[in-house]
Design an enzyme around this catalytic site. Structure first.
Site, short mmCIF file in Angstrom:
data_model
loop_
_atom_site.label_atom_id
_atom_site.label_comp_id
_atom_site.label_asym_id
_atom_site.label_seq_id
_atom_site.Cartn_x
_atom_site.Cartn_y
_atom_site.Cartn_z
N TRP A 155 0.88 -1.18 0.00
CA TRP A 155 0.00 0.00 0.00
C TRP A 155 0.91 1.23 0.00
O TRP A 155 1.80 1.35 0.86
CB TRP A 155 -0.85 -0.06 1.27
CG TRP A 155 -1.84 1.03 1.46
CD1 TRP A 155 -2.74 1.50 0.56
CD2 TRP A 155 -2.07 1.78 2.67
NE1 TRP A 155 -3.52 2.48 1.13
CE2 TRP A 155 -3.13 2.67 2.42
CE3 TRP A 155 -1.50 1.78 3.95
CZ2 TRP A 155 -3.61 3.55 3.38
CZ3 TRP A 155 -1.97 2.64 4.90
CH2 TRP A 155 -3.02 3.53 4.62
N ASP A 237 -0.68 -4.81 9.63
CA ASP A 237 -1.66 -3.84 9.18
C ASP A 237 -2.93 -4.62 8.82
O ASP A 237 -2.91 -5.44 7.89
CB ASP A 237 -1.11 -3.09 7.95
CG ASP A 237 -2.06 -1.98 7.50
OD1 ASP A 237 -3.07 -1.74 8.19
OD2 ASP A 237 -1.78 -1.37 6.46
N LYS A 275 -13.42 -0.59 6.06
CA LYS A 275 -14.02 -1.49 5.06
C LYS A 275 -15.04 -2.42 5.71
O LYS A 275 -16.12 -2.61 5.18
CB LYS A 275 -12.95 -2.34 4.37
CG LYS A 275 -11.63 -1.66 4.12
CD LYS A 275 -11.61 -0.78 2.91
CE LYS A 275 -10.33 0.03 2.92
NZ LYS A 275 -10.03 0.73 1.72
C1 LIG Z 1 -3.31 -1.98 3.52
C2 LIG Z 1 -4.11 -0.86 4.05
N1 LIG Z 1 -3.81 -0.37 5.25
C3 LIG Z 1 -4.51 0.63 5.80
C4 LIG Z 1 -5.54 1.22 5.13
C5 LIG Z 1 -6.21 2.34 5.86
O1 LIG Z 1 -7.43 2.73 5.56
P1 LIG Z 1 -8.23 3.74 6.49
O2 LIG Z 1 -7.29 4.77 6.98
O3 LIG Z 1 -9.28 4.26 5.60
O4 LIG Z 1 -8.79 2.92 7.60
C6 LIG Z 1 -5.89 0.78 3.84
C7 LIG Z 1 -6.94 1.41 3.05
O5 LIG Z 1 -7.07 1.30 1.88
C8 LIG Z 1 -5.16 -0.31 3.30
O6 LIG Z 1 -5.44 -0.83 2.11
#
Ligand SMILES: Cc1ncc(COP(=O)(O)O)c(C=O)c1O
Length: 431
Positions: A155, A237, A275
């Site tokens: 990511w 994560d 999500k």
């Molecule tokens: C691998 C990963 N980590 C963390 C996140 C964090 O998302 P958010 O800050 O919206 O909870 C995402 C969102 O796409 C992700 O794909």
């Protein structure tokens, strides 16, 4: 200095303080989303943003979440806009921790579990991104790793988050482009030979973003053994728990395996509810730092230090999303509804993978496409080249990332044949 002196000084000063700033990179996903939104073509398809969409391409507030929203609205509680404590909502944090680490099951050994819970310092974060950031800030200050190891690819925000903490990023091979599968040998060999004691190893708990490829349970065990033996610090994560397989327990398998190892490992988990509860904009998340349990007072010390960072950065997390999550997880009927919601989202995504695969096979599109149904979670790493991705965008108005990553929830029964036909077209040009 007197105020008059200051203004005289600034009047004669002509150079700007920021003219030599380096250019900052643009976020590919959000700029693609903007390009999609402003594209007038009626056939356009958005496969860029990692959000759940219905068959009609619409956002979907979960039924369990909507029930709680209605309940909150009718309660008209005057305290609903009050500040939370610095650590966040304690009840929410207990539920978040229990969901992640698998506590409070029917067959629980209560004493053993109480001891296990004492190893974990949990605080509320600004969703998953904020949890990643908090973990990186805490570890940069207090563990001082020489390197953080991220999967290639990962990511994109992992890079930004750790770059901002000034920790050197190194990559371990993850995706084998020839098989579109996890490059276990490459990952383990690189970490074995090059990672140093105290280095942080960033791991995606499930549904790896962007590849959709996860280690098998046997491979996870070997990664855990390596972390233990080389004294590497695992940083999980977890952005897709329950969303990937439909089961929150299955998607937390790796985290729980690492947590239950003996002798105990120190590790941490960034947990997002974006999500799996559809609470994207409400920035709902938790950060858990797990101590090895050798010094019982250590967990409280960690929690206080995390609160110190939180206070200086954003004072405390937001209230609305965490109120919803604690209510759903704390009520058996709402929790059962949430499980149905998870099944609805994960099964639609699996159906769309299958539909795309079936269409490509029906068209006899050159190449092998099994990886589309073998990959897991929200994303598919299609294997399309940059040139093919750009042709899809410019000629067919289909938006996916330059890496070939497609967000599967952007497919529907209505557009999947169109996208498959377009993929077939661009692939045949290169044969
Ligand atoms: C691998 C990963 N980590 C963390 C996140 C964090 O998302 P958010 O800050 O919206 O909870 C995402 C969102 O796409 C992700 O794909």
């Amino acid at each position: 200095m007197l105020i008059e002196d200051q203004s005289a000084n600034s009047a004669t000063k002509s150079t700007s303080s920021f003219s030599s700033l380096p250019d900052a990179p643009v976020d590919e996903i959000f700029s693609l989303n903007h390009a999609y939104a402003t594209d007038p073509n009626p056939n356009k398809v958005n496969l860029s943003l990692g959000v759940y969409r219905t068959e009609e391409g619409q956002p979907w507030p979960l039924s369990s979440v909507e029930q709680v929203e209605q309940e909150l609205h009718s309660q008209n509680n005057p305290a609903r806009h009050e500040y939370l404590p610095i650590e966040g909502d304690r009840e929410f944090l207990d539920h978040a921790r229990d969901l992640m680490f698998g506590f409070n099951k029917n067959d629980t050994d209560v004493e053993k579990e109480a001891k296990a819970k004492k190893r974990i310092a949990s605080v509320q974060s600004i969703s998953g991104t904020g949890a990643n950031h908090l973990g990186a800030a805490f570890l940069a200050h207090h563990l001082k790793p020489k390197h953080v190891w991220v999967s290639i690819p990962t990511w994109a925000n992992h890079h930004t988050i750790w770059e901002l903490q000034g920790i050197e990023r190194k990559g371990y091979p993850y995706f084998d482009a020839s098989t579109c599968a996890f490059n276990f040998e490459g990952a383990i060999t690189t970490l074995e030979n090059e990672a140093e004691e105290g280095d942080v190893i960033l791991l995606h708990a499930c549904a790896h973003n962007p590849t959709g490829v996860d280690p098998s349970k046997e491979q996870w065990k070997k990664i855990a053994e390596l972390c233990q033996r080389k004294r590497l610090f695992p940083f999980f994560d977890s952005a897709y728990q329950g969303f990937a397989s439909g089961s929150a327990d299955e998607d937390a398998w790796a985290v729980r395996y690492f947590f239950n190892l003996s002798p105990p490992l120190e590790m941490c988990v960034a947990q997002s509810f974006s999500k799996n509860f559809g609470l994207y904009g409400h920035r709902t998340g938790a950060f858990h730092l797990v101590t090895n349990g050798s010094k019982p007072a250590e967990t409280e010390l960690v929690r206080k230090n995390l609160c110190h960072i939180i206070r200086g950065e954003y004072s405390m997390g937001p209230r609305y999303g965490s109120t919803i999550v604690k209510r759903v997880l704390g009520d058996s009927a709402l929790r059962a509804q949430w499980q149905k919601d998870l099944t609805a989202m994960s099964s639609r995504i699996k159906r769309m993978r299958q539909a795309l695969y079936d269409e490509l096979v029906r068209l006899n599109t050159p190449g092998s496409w099994e990886h589309i149904i073998n990959q897991n979670g929200m994303f598919s790493y299609t294997g399309l080249t940059l040139k093919q991705v750009l042709t899809l965008r410019n000629e067919f108005h289909i938006y996916l990332l330059k890496s070939g990553r497609a967000s599967v929830s952007g497919f529907s029964e209505k557009n999947v044949a169109y996208v498959a036909q377009a993929i077939d077209n661009v692939v045949r040009r290169d044969v």
